[in-house]
Scaffold this motif. Sequence first.
Motif, PDB file in Angstrom:
ATOM      1  N   HIS A  26      81.118 139.343  60.064  1.00  0.00           N
ATOM      2  CA  HIS A  26      81.658 140.003  61.247  1.00  0.00           C
ATOM      3  C   HIS A  26      82.640 139.099  61.981  1.00  0.00           C
ATOM      4  O   HIS A  26      82.502 137.881  62.001  1.00  0.00           O
ATOM      5  N   LYS A  27      83.609 139.752  62.581  1.00  0.00           N
ATOM      6  CA  LYS A  27      84.634 139.044  63.323  1.00  0.00           C
ATOM      7  C   LYS A  27      84.036 138.508  64.619  1.00  0.00           C
ATOM      8  O   LYS A  27      83.314 139.210  65.316  1.00  0.00           O
ATOM      9  N   GLY A  28      84.348 137.255  64.946  1.00  0.00           N
ATOM     10  CA  GLY A  28      83.860 136.656  66.173  1.00  0.00           C
ATOM     11  C   GLY A  28      84.542 137.259  67.387  1.00  0.00           C
ATOM     12  O   GLY A  28      85.676 137.722  67.326  1.00  0.00           O
ATOM     13  N   LYS A  29      83.857 137.226  68.510  1.00  0.00           N
ATOM     14  CA  LYS A  29      84.419 137.771  69.743  1.00  0.00           C
ATOM     15  C   LYS A  29      85.179 136.720  70.547  1.00  0.00           C
ATOM     16  O   LYS A  29      85.752 137.017  71.566  1.00  0.00           O
ATOM     17  N   GLY A  32      83.376 130.986  71.487  1.00  0.00           N
ATOM     18  CA  GLY A  32      82.229 130.257  70.976  1.00  0.00           C
ATOM     19  C   GLY A  32      82.640 129.008  70.231  1.00  0.00           C
ATOM     20  O   GLY A  32      83.741 128.476  70.400  1.00  0.00           O
ATOM     21  N   SER A  34      83.361 128.786  67.167  1.00  0.00           N
ATOM     22  CA  SER A  34      84.424 129.027  66.193  1.00  0.00           C
ATOM     23  C   SER A  34      85.802 128.733  66.792  1.00  0.00           C
ATOM     24  O   SER A  34      86.695 128.253  66.105  1.00  0.00           O
ATOM     25  N   ASP A  35      85.983 128.992  68.090  1.00  0.00           N
ATOM     26  CA  ASP A  35      87.264 128.683  68.727  1.00  0.00           C
ATOM     27  C   ASP A  35      87.473 127.178  68.865  1.00  0.00           C
ATOM     28  O   ASP A  35      88.588 126.692  68.784  1.00  0.00           O
ATOM     29  N   GLY A  39      88.767 128.456  64.837  1.00  0.00           N
ATOM     30  CA  GLY A  39      88.522 129.829  64.409  1.00  0.00           C
ATOM     31  C   GLY A  39      89.338 130.846  65.180  1.00  0.00           C
ATOM     32  O   GLY A  39      89.608 131.931  64.713  1.00  0.00           O
ATOM     33  N   ALA A  43      91.897 134.534  64.273  1.00  0.00           N
ATOM     34  CA  ALA A  43      91.289 135.752  64.808  1.00  0.00           C
ATOM     35  C   ALA A  43      92.265 136.925  64.767  1.00  0.00           C
ATOM     36  O   ALA A  43      91.857 138.065  64.592  1.00  0.00           O
TER      37      ALA A  43
END
Length: 81
Positions: A26-29, A32, A34-35, A39, A43
């Motif tokens: 799933h794509k991260g929002k 978090g 990941s950024d 990440g 996106a």
Amino acid sequence: MNALRITLQVLLVLTSLLLVPLVLLHKGKGGGLSDMFGGGITASAGSSGVAERNLNRITVGVALTWTVMIVLLGLIEKFSE
């Protein structure tokens, strides 16, 4: 009853192993970890809306199947005593 229990346990393991990568796909929002590690850069190059909806449907279906396996195994364990 023993064959049913073994079948449910095998299905539980398979759905558990399938659920982990489905959730991770799933794509991260954003905002978090990941950024922090880059990440957020990719996106905007994420999957299309249709692919994300299909991934959501598959993930929910596998999660519901996993939940049913847990409940059925619990009922079998309770009534086998």
